[in-house]
Design a protein around this motif. Structure first.
Motif, short mmCIF file in Angstrom:
data_model
loop_
_atom_site.label_atom_id
_atom_site.label_comp_id
_atom_site.label_asym_id
_atom_site.label_seq_id
_atom_site.Cartn_x
_atom_site.Cartn_y
_atom_site.Cartn_z
N GLY A 48 -5.96 -2.26 6.29
CA GLY A 48 -5.87 -0.82 6.19
C GLY A 48 -5.47 -0.70 4.57
N ALA A 49 -4.95 -1.38 4.23
CA ALA A 49 -4.30 -1.33 2.57
C ALA A 49 -5.33 -1.20 1.70
N LEU A 50 -6.47 -1.73 2.08
CA LEU A 50 -7.62 -1.64 1.11
C LEU A 50 -8.15 -0.34 0.95
N SER A 51 -7.68 0.63 1.75
CA SER A 51 -8.28 2.03 1.58
C SER A 51 -7.39 2.79 0.46
N VAL A 52 -6.27 2.31 0.16
CA VAL A 52 -5.43 3.08 -0.83
C VAL A 52 -6.09 2.66 -2.07
N PHE A 53 -7.01 1.42 -2.32
CA PHE A 53 -7.44 1.07 -3.66
C PHE A 53 -9.07 1.26 -3.63
N GLY A 54 -9.53 2.16 -2.81
CA GLY A 54 -10.88 2.60 -2.64
C GLY A 54 -11.36 4.02 -3.27
N GLU A 55 -12.53 4.34 -2.79
CA GLU A 55 -13.08 5.38 -3.54
C GLU A 55 -12.22 6.73 -3.97
N ARG A 77 -7.93 -4.44 -13.04
CA ARG A 77 -6.78 -4.69 -12.17
C ARG A 77 -7.09 -4.15 -10.69
N LEU A 78 -7.84 -3.05 -10.57
CA LEU A 78 -8.22 -2.61 -9.05
C LEU A 78 -9.07 -3.58 -8.49
N GLU A 79 -9.84 -4.26 -9.20
CA GLU A 79 -10.65 -5.26 -8.40
C GLU A 79 -9.84 -6.48 -8.20
N ALA A 80 -8.85 -6.97 -9.11
CA ALA A 80 -8.10 -8.09 -8.75
C ALA A 80 -7.11 -7.73 -7.71
N SER A 81 -6.69 -6.29 -7.49
CA SER A 81 -5.74 -6.00 -6.37
C SER A 81 -6.70 -6.20 -4.95
N SER A 126 0.72 -1.27 0.05
CA SER A 126 -0.06 0.08 -0.11
C SER A 126 0.76 1.28 -0.21
N HIS A 127 1.94 1.20 0.93
CA HIS A 127 2.57 2.82 0.97
C HIS A 127 3.12 3.11 -0.42
N ALA A 128 3.77 2.40 -1.27
CA ALA A 128 4.23 3.07 -2.43
C ALA A 128 3.08 3.36 -3.38
N PHE A 129 2.11 2.56 -3.35
CA PHE A 129 0.90 2.96 -4.16
C PHE A 129 0.25 4.12 -3.66
N ALA A 130 0.25 4.56 -2.38
CA ALA A 130 -0.27 5.74 -1.79
C ALA A 130 0.63 6.99 -2.28
N LEU A 131 1.82 6.75 -2.33
CA LEU A 131 2.95 7.75 -2.90
C LEU A 131 2.73 8.05 -4.14
N ILE A 132 2.33 7.08 -5.02
CA ILE A 132 2.42 7.40 -6.39
C ILE A 132 1.17 8.35 -6.54
N LEU A 133 -0.03 7.96 -5.95
CA LEU A 133 -1.39 8.53 -6.02
C LEU A 133 -1.47 9.94 -5.54
#
Length: 604
Positions: free
Chosen positions: A201-208, A230-234, A145-152
């Protein structure tokens, strides 16, 4: 080979001797020229090899690269399987041999210290993969999650570009978690519980939020469709991993056949040498902490006795000094923020600290580097009440985040306990430590260091030690107007630093139980129950890290006193601070050698 601190001191000494010899050759020009040429060739070879290592490092560790602000590999996500670990091990062994072949005596002090950090890092990787093997028992290591959050959330590129990067990286998330499940053997219980909490908690990065940004973006219809797939698969992969861990937890609860979270003396000493690098053993630091605990109790007794008539004018003080200290601390702890105002009070103090540092000329602060106070993201919770996330040397202008645990969501009894712990006095010490002139300031300076190696291969004892050192330094400079109440609370906070070392060593090496740990923290170190419970959990989740505060602080304080003696009336506190911080995140013994070399160079 592993370069120890004594070996580093010898290495730097040899480099200095070589330079002195070159300066004293008189008319012997050919040897001096030959030596200079050899030194230049070795320095160039070292620089090239360092650049090669760093380039390969980011290919192997793209999530780390993103944290350092290097986004060239942001679309990559390495799958943590056996083949990947074999590649990492080969990387460490190969570059270890290449660096060992260099004639280190031909390097100057800065390059020599870089070499020491590199050798320690490469040796530690090999030790981690072949001996410590946390990938087999710590499921909390697996979290995307952390790296994805930084990208976003980091605006290093236009949103559309970042979403495409996010999408490409997501393609590997199912394989990542599949490999994580296969890599795990028998997990340790605290790490298993944390892994469940943080991956939920990581699921929040791939949320709304990411869905809204996708909808508003300029990506094509096909790109958006692929992204959503890909989002759903993640999400499914993360949830499957959580379910897998929950099932393991339920099974192991029945048998209690968890792997022990206590690593024992041998592994502890080895990890301590790799992580702390202060030139003494963990056992020696533990003994030193026990002595410091006694000294701090004496200081606190003096202040508690002084404050007793003010706060208890009609009461006789108890005979026990610990009871007297505790009573005064409890009285002072009643002054605190509320659940709803805690985060706002933290924010309010930051500019006040900056103004004091500037007024007293303690450091030059960079006003262009933003500090954002935020609620700790869900995927990072469960470890500390407050923390700093700073940008790396490749993206120096990005935000630094001051994470504050959402106390407003806690039950009233737990919130009240934490608010008493982080009362109006201790909140000031906390903000000094985490923000100004502690972690935030130090990490801004680290990003200005000319040595990339010193920035990315940071030493935890130096980083935490600096934050602890600044607490005392600020009070010595007059912060709080020398209030005995603030000093008493400072000593309590400093006692926590010392107790961290005692707790960590006794838990991991001596095998104490939770009852003894709570007694050590609550009775001997005057911590509130909620704080102590959180620290006990943290001590079961990590090893050695809790010793970094006291180890680094003691070394920095000793270095300051040494420089005062050497410079006498020429000693300048601001100059000491800025020179110290200019060497990046190096171990304090390395910084000491560099500062002494600089002093010698100025004198010659």
């Amino acid at each position: 080979m592993r370069l120890t601190i004594p070996a580093l001191a010898l290495l730097l000494g040899l480099a200095a001797c070589d330079q002195q010899a070159a300066n004293s050759t008189g008319n012997a020009q050919p040897p001096a020229t030959a030596s200079a040429e050899a030194s230049a060739e070795t320095s160039q070879a070292f620089q090239q090899l360092s650049e090669e290592m760093v380039a390969e490092l980011w290919q192997l560790f793209p999530s780390w690269a993103i944290r350092e602000g290097y986004y060239e590999v942001a679309d990559q996500l390495q799958v943590p399987d056996d083949a990947y670990r074999k590649r990492v091990l080969n990387f460490a062994r190969t570059f270890g041999r290449k660096f060992a072949n260099l004639d280190s005596s031909q390097l100057d002090a800065n390059a020599s210290s870089d070499l020491a950090l590199i050798q320690n890092f490469l040796s530690r990787i090999q030790w981690e993969l072949t001996k410590f093997k946390s990938h087999e028992w710590n499921p909390a290591e697996y979290n995307v999650s952390h790296a994805f959050a930084l990208i976003l959330n980091t605006e290093y590129a236009p949103l559309d570009q970042r979403l495409r990067t996010f999408s490409k990286r997501m393609a590997q998330v199912p394989a990542y978690y599949g490999a994580a499940e296969k890599s795990l053997g028998t997990p340790a219980s605290p790490q298993l519980v944390l892994a469940i909490q943080q991956n939920e908690g990581a699921l929040s990065v791939f949320g709304e939020e990411v869905e809204q940004k996708l909808t508003q973006s300029g990506l094509s219809s096909d790109e958006k469709a692929q992204f959503r797939q890909r989002l759903e698969a993640s999400r499914e992969a993360i949830q499957d991993y959580v379910t897998f861990l929950q099932t393991r937890h339920a099974d192991l609860e029945k048998t209690q056949e968890y792997k022990s979270f206590r690593i024992g003396e041998k592994l502890y000493e080895e990890k301590f040498q790799y992580d702390i690098q202060i030139g003494m053993s963990a056992k020696e630091l533990y003994q030193r902490a026990l002595e410091e605990k006694t000294r701090l109790h004496g200081k606190m007794t003096e202040l508690a006795d002084k404050l007793w008539p003010k706060y208890f004018p009609d009461e006789q003080p108890p005979e026990s000094k610990l009871e007297r200290i505790s009573a005064v601390l409890e009285k002072l702890s009643q002054h605190h923020a509320t659940k709803k105002t805690f985060k706002a009070e933290v924010e309010k103090q930051i500019p006040e600290l900056a103004a004091f540092v500037t007024e007293k000329d303690l450091l030059t602060l960079d006003e262009d580097k933003p500090l954002v106070v935020r609620t700790t993201p869900p995927y990072m919770r469960g470890f500390a009440v407050a923390s700093i996330n700073a940008p790396g040397p490749y993206d120096k202008g990005a935000n630094t985040y001051y994470n504050v645990m959402p106390i407003e969501t806690f039950p009233d009894d737990r919130a009240e306990s934490l608010l008493r712990e982080y009362n109006s006095y201790l909140m000031q010490i906390l903000n000094i430590h985490e923000a100004i002139p502690g972690h935030y300031t130090q990490l801004v300076y680290a990003n200005k260091s000319p040595s990339l190696i010193k920035s990315i291969l940071g030493n935890g004892a130096m980083i935490e030690g600096w934050a602890v050192y600044t607490e005392r330094m600020m009070l010595e400079a007059g912060y709080g107007d020398f209030s005995p109440e603030l000093w008493l609370m400072y000593y309590k906070w400093n006692l926590r630093t010392v107790t961290n070392t005692i707790l960590d060593y006794e838990l991991q090496v001596k095998g104490i139980d939770e009852e003894r740990g709570m007694e050590l923290m609550v009775r001997d170190a005057f911590q509130q129950k909620a704080e102590a419970q959180g620290k006990w959990r943290r001590a079961t989740l990590s090893q050695v890290q809790l010793t970094s505060y006291f180890a680094g602080y003691a070394d920095i304080l000793a270095l300051r006193e040494e420089m005062k003696q050497k410079l006498g009336k020429d000693f300048n506190l601001k100059e000491f601070h800025e020179q110290f911080l200019s060497y990046g995140n190096s171990p304090v013994p390395v910084i000491r050698e560099l500062m002494l070399a600089s002093l010698q160079s100025e004198a010659s």
